[in-house]
Design a protein around this motif. Sequence first.
Motif, PDB file in Angstrom:
ATOM      1  N   SER A 127      66.855  50.473   8.562  1.00 25.47           N
ATOM      2  CA  SER A 127      66.066  51.221   7.406  1.00 25.47           C
ATOM      3  C   SER A 127      65.185  52.021   8.181  1.00 25.47           C
ATOM      4  O   SER A 127      64.305  51.758   8.955  1.00 25.47           O
ATOM      5  CB  SER A 127      65.559  50.088   6.491  1.00 25.47           C
ATOM      6  OG  SER A 127      64.462  50.626   5.716  1.00 25.47           O
ATOM      7  N   ARG A 197      80.081  50.193   5.521  1.00 26.04           N
ATOM      8  CA  ARG A 197      79.619  50.963   4.703  1.00 26.04           C
ATOM      9  C   ARG A 197      78.631  50.353   3.601  1.00 26.04           C
ATOM     10  O   ARG A 197      77.510  50.823   3.225  1.00 26.04           O
ATOM     11  CB  ARG A 197      80.346  52.075   4.383  1.00 26.04           C
ATOM     12  CG  ARG A 197      80.726  53.129   5.242  1.00 26.04           C
ATOM     13  CD  ARG A 197      81.927  54.207   4.804  1.00 26.04           C
ATOM     14  NE  ARG A 197      82.965  53.771   4.627  1.00 26.04           N
ATOM     15  CZ  ARG A 197      83.744  54.257   4.466  1.00 26.04           C
ATOM     16  NH1 ARG A 197      83.778  55.633   3.844  1.00 26.04           N
ATOM     17  NH2 ARG A 197      85.220  53.801   4.439  1.00 26.04           N
ATOM     18  N   SER A 198      79.340  49.477   3.052  1.00 31.26           N
ATOM     19  CA  SER A 198      78.578  48.736   1.996  1.00 31.26           C
ATOM     20  C   SER A 198      77.288  47.841   2.335  1.00 31.26           C
ATOM     21  O   SER A 198      76.410  47.629   1.843  1.00 31.26           O
ATOM     22  CB  SER A 198      79.700  47.590   1.373  1.00 31.26           C
ATOM     23  OG  SER A 198      79.702  46.608   2.195  1.00 31.26           O
ATOM     24  N   LYS A 201      74.535  50.570   2.226  1.00 34.58           N
ATOM     25  CA  LYS A 201      74.316  50.548   0.665  1.00 34.58           C
ATOM     26  C   LYS A 201      73.439  49.482   0.648  1.00 34.58           C
ATOM     27  O   LYS A 201      72.268  49.711  -0.237  1.00 34.58           O
ATOM     28  CB  LYS A 201      75.416  50.448  -0.152  1.00 34.58           C
ATOM     29  CG  LYS A 201      75.147  50.402  -1.469  1.00 34.58           C
ATOM     30  CD  LYS A 201      76.556  50.408  -2.509  1.00 34.58           C
ATOM     31  CE  LYS A 201      76.062  50.281  -4.016  1.00 34.58           C
ATOM     32  NZ  LYS A 201      77.274  50.298  -4.664  1.00 34.58           N
ATOM     33  N   SER A 202      73.517  48.085   0.796  1.00 33.72           N
ATOM     34  CA  SER A 202      72.377  47.301   0.633  1.00 33.72           C
ATOM     35  C   SER A 202      71.134  47.367   1.431  1.00 33.72           C
ATOM     36  O   SER A 202      70.074  47.087   1.036  1.00 33.72           O
ATOM     37  CB  SER A 202      73.038  45.909   1.377  1.00 33.72           C
ATOM     38  OG  SER A 202      74.357  45.387   0.601  1.00 33.72           O
ATOM     39  N   TRP A 204      69.984  50.615   1.602  1.00 34.33           N
ATOM     40  CA  TRP A 204      69.467  51.427   0.613  1.00 34.33           C
ATOM     41  C   TRP A 204      68.523  51.006  -0.450  1.00 34.33           C
ATOM     42  O   TRP A 204      67.888  51.266  -0.953  1.00 34.33           O
ATOM     43  CB  TRP A 204      70.546  52.506   0.489  1.00 34.33           C
ATOM     44  CG  TRP A 204      70.189  53.399  -0.631  1.00 34.33           C
ATOM     45  CD1 TRP A 204      69.435  54.441  -0.710  1.00 34.33           C
ATOM     46  CD2 TRP A 204      70.925  53.404  -1.960  1.00 34.33           C
ATOM     47  NE1 TRP A 204      69.468  55.218  -1.975  1.00 34.33           N
ATOM     48  CE2 TRP A 204      70.223  54.228  -2.804  1.00 34.33           C
ATOM     49  CE3 TRP A 204      71.566  52.348  -2.544  1.00 34.33           C
ATOM     50  CZ2 TRP A 204      70.619  54.440  -3.992  1.00 34.33           C
ATOM     51  CZ3 TRP A 204      71.865  52.538  -3.913  1.00 34.33           C
ATOM     52  CH2 TRP A 204      71.491  53.743  -4.627  1.00 34.33           C
ATOM     53  N   GLN A 227      77.952  58.410  -1.023  1.00 36.45           N
ATOM     54  CA  GLN A 227      77.396  57.606  -0.117  1.00 36.45           C
ATOM     55  C   GLN A 227      76.230  58.381   0.991  1.00 36.45           C
ATOM     56  O   GLN A 227      75.605  57.780   1.761  1.00 36.45           O
ATOM     57  CB  GLN A 227      78.300  57.064   0.901  1.00 36.45           C
ATOM     58  CG  GLN A 227      79.455  56.317  -0.021  1.00 36.45           C
ATOM     59  CD  GLN A 227      80.470  55.929   1.026  1.00 36.45           C
ATOM     60  OE1 GLN A 227      80.655  56.045   2.164  1.00 36.45           O
ATOM     61  NE2 GLN A 227      81.773  55.167   0.181  1.00 36.45           N
ATOM     62  N   GLU A 229      73.359  59.480   0.480  1.00 37.22           N
ATOM     63  CA  GLU A 229      72.021  58.815   0.226  1.00 37.22           C
ATOM     64  C   GLU A 229      71.729  57.534   0.730  1.00 37.22           C
ATOM     65  O   GLU A 229      70.691  57.224   1.395  1.00 37.22           O
ATOM     66  CB  GLU A 229      71.863  58.538  -1.554  1.00 37.22           C
ATOM     67  CG  GLU A 229      70.388  58.223  -1.582  1.00 37.22           C
ATOM     68  CD  GLU A 229      69.978  58.229  -3.086  1.00 37.22           C
ATOM     69  OE1 GLU A 229      68.945  58.055  -3.597  1.00 37.22           O
ATOM     70  OE2 GLU A 229      71.023  58.650  -4.075  1.00 37.22           O
ATOM     71  N   TRP A 230      72.827  56.764   1.053  1.00 30.75           N
ATOM     72  CA  TRP A 230      72.716  55.600   1.665  1.00 30.75           C
ATOM     73  C   TRP A 230      72.561  55.927   3.453  1.00 30.75           C
ATOM     74  O   TRP A 230      71.628  55.508   3.849  1.00 30.75           O
ATOM     75  CB  TRP A 230      73.887  54.887   1.722  1.00 30.75           C
ATOM     76  CG  TRP A 230      74.567  54.450   0.321  1.00 30.75           C
ATOM     77  CD1 TRP A 230      74.006  54.693  -0.909  1.00 30.75           C
ATOM     78  CD2 TRP A 230      75.932  54.037   0.022  1.00 30.75           C
ATOM     79  NE1 TRP A 230      74.837  54.261  -1.793  1.00 30.75           N
ATOM     80  CE2 TRP A 230      76.179  54.124  -1.457  1.00 30.75           C
ATOM     81  CE3 TRP A 230      77.024  53.787   0.816  1.00 30.75           C
ATOM     82  CZ2 TRP A 230      77.187  53.436  -1.868  1.00 30.75           C
ATOM     83  CZ3 TRP A 230      78.265  53.121   0.159  1.00 30.75           C
ATOM     84  CH2 TRP A 230      78.144  52.961  -1.186  1.00 30.75           C
ATOM     85  N   SER A 233      69.134  57.069   4.413  1.00 30.23           N
ATOM     86  CA  SER A 233      68.223  55.844   4.282  1.00 30.23           C
ATOM     87  C   SER A 233      67.975  55.020   5.667  1.00 30.23           C
ATOM     88  O   SER A 233      67.009  54.233   5.870  1.00 30.23           O
ATOM     89  CB  SER A 233      68.440  54.839   3.268  1.00 30.23           C
ATOM     90  OG  SER A 233      69.445  53.926   3.374  1.00 30.23           O
TER      91      SER A 233
END
Length: 334
Positions: A127, A197-198, A201-202, A204, A227, A229-230, A233
């Motif tokens: 992050s 990839r997920s 997302k987590s 983000w 994706q 935006e993910w 982040s």
Amino acid sequence: MKTRLFLALTTTLAAAPALADEVNVYSHRQPELVQPLFDAFTEKTGINVNVAFVDKGMVERLQAEGARSPADLVMTVDIARLQQVVEAGVTQPVEDEALISIIPDAFRDPDNHWFGLTTRARIVYASKDRVADGEVTSYEDLADPKWQGRICTRSFTSDYNVALTAAYMAHHGEEATRTWLEGVKANLAKKPEGNDRSQVKSIWAGECDISLGNTYYMGQMIADPEQKEWADSVRIVFPVFEGDGTHMNISGVAMTKAAPNKAAAMQLMEFLVSDAAQAIYAETNHEFPVKDGVARSELVQSWGEFTPDSLGLVDVAKMRPAALKLIEAVNFDG
């Protein structure tokens, strides 16, 4: 002429005579990732490439077809999958000077049954808001309690994480690897699930702060409007094994034992390590070319430089069964 999909188990194709102007490929790679390469090869040579996307059961399929298999080449990802087709006895060695001279020893089979085409690093997505620069530097560090409740990951029985664990075991031994797995498990924010990839997302969504992933997924996320935006982040961090470098894996190719179009298949193998094909890999798939002198894409270069782990992938493959057994023993995904 465009690449064509084919069903290898149909009686018609299996019984058809070999044609000099075609190559049949069983691919574990998604069709859209290899299509540009095959189209370029066909344009250059006039040889058609017929592709069957085989997500699961590739070895069993080749064994069942035996000498009547229409497949000339197998293309797949991960050292484990490459070793599996070799150990199943469904490939043949390829003594080709062009391939041997271009591909480094670390990225091809010692007996020339498989050849690496691209490399990718197993990195940390961190992050931008919640992880400081330099806060994570090594794979060993992932077991530090400071990460408690902050790590997301896909299943550790997935090929990519088994390979990472096998590399850890090759560096540190079984007991240290068990302790590491238990430490990483204790730091999970949630039960392993999804894909690389997920996990981003987590991050983000604020569910965790770091995750493991392959480098090229960043390029895929940036190219996807949903994706991007993910991806924005997080930043890529290249962790290392203490005293060594960043864990690497490969995509690769092997010639089947049956190979009804052997000469044409050899031409395709040579093309896949040419400057033109390696550049397509770099730009389209966001992977690292295996051939020296071929530039990484501008996006990949923006991720920074790193030192690859010196451990040979054959050594990683040898440790894979023990690594998987250990992952299951600590019930990592439970």
